[in-house]
Design an enzyme around this catalytic site. Structure first.
Site, short mmCIF file in Angstrom:
data_model
loop_
_atom_site.label_atom_id
_atom_site.label_comp_id
_atom_site.label_asym_id
_atom_site.label_seq_id
_atom_site.Cartn_x
_atom_site.Cartn_y
_atom_site.Cartn_z
N ASP A 209 41.16 41.87 48.85
CA ASP A 209 40.10 41.19 48.10
C ASP A 209 40.51 39.75 47.84
O ASP A 209 41.62 39.49 47.38
CB ASP A 209 39.85 41.92 46.78
CG ASP A 209 38.68 41.35 46.01
OD1 ASP A 209 37.80 40.71 46.62
OD2 ASP A 209 38.64 41.54 44.78
N TRP B 169 45.17 37.43 41.57
CA TRP B 169 44.60 36.14 41.16
C TRP B 169 45.39 35.51 40.03
O TRP B 169 45.18 34.36 39.70
CB TRP B 169 43.13 36.28 40.78
CG TRP B 169 42.88 37.17 39.61
CD1 TRP B 169 42.85 36.81 38.30
CD2 TRP B 169 42.63 38.58 39.64
NE1 TRP B 169 42.60 37.89 37.52
CE2 TRP B 169 42.46 39.00 38.33
CE3 TRP B 169 42.53 39.51 40.66
CZ2 TRP B 169 42.20 40.32 37.99
CZ3 TRP B 169 42.27 40.82 40.33
CH2 TRP B 169 42.11 41.22 39.02
N TYR C 150 39.05 33.01 42.72
CA TYR C 150 40.47 33.34 42.52
C TYR C 150 41.38 32.19 42.94
O TYR C 150 42.53 32.14 42.56
CB TYR C 150 40.88 34.57 43.32
CG TYR C 150 40.15 35.85 43.04
CD1 TYR C 150 39.43 36.06 41.87
CD2 TYR C 150 40.18 36.87 43.97
CE1 TYR C 150 38.77 37.25 41.64
CE2 TYR C 150 39.53 38.07 43.76
CZ TYR C 150 38.83 38.25 42.59
OH TYR C 150 38.18 39.44 42.37
#
Length: 57
Positions: free
Chosen positions: A28, A5, A33
């Site tokens: 993920d 991120w 993000y």
């Protein structure tokens, strides 16, 4: 592993490809993000079918 991120889109795309190439199958992502497009690009170009990956959002 890099914190995806904190990366720009190209770096995030490459991080997904690199992770998958060494065996990661859990990816993920989250709206917070702001990396969904880059993660998606990495998933599409990594050479592994989507059904073999676990995507968290």
């Amino acid at each position: 592993m890099r914190f995806i991120w904190l990366l720009d889109d190209e770096q995030a795309h490459q991080a997904v490809c690199d992770a998958v190439s060494i065996g990661y199958r859990h990816i993920d992502t989250a709206q917070a993000y702001m990396n969904e497009a880059a993660v998606g690009k990495g998933i599409r170009s990594c050479g592994i079918v989507r059904e073999e990956l676990f995507i968290y959002d």
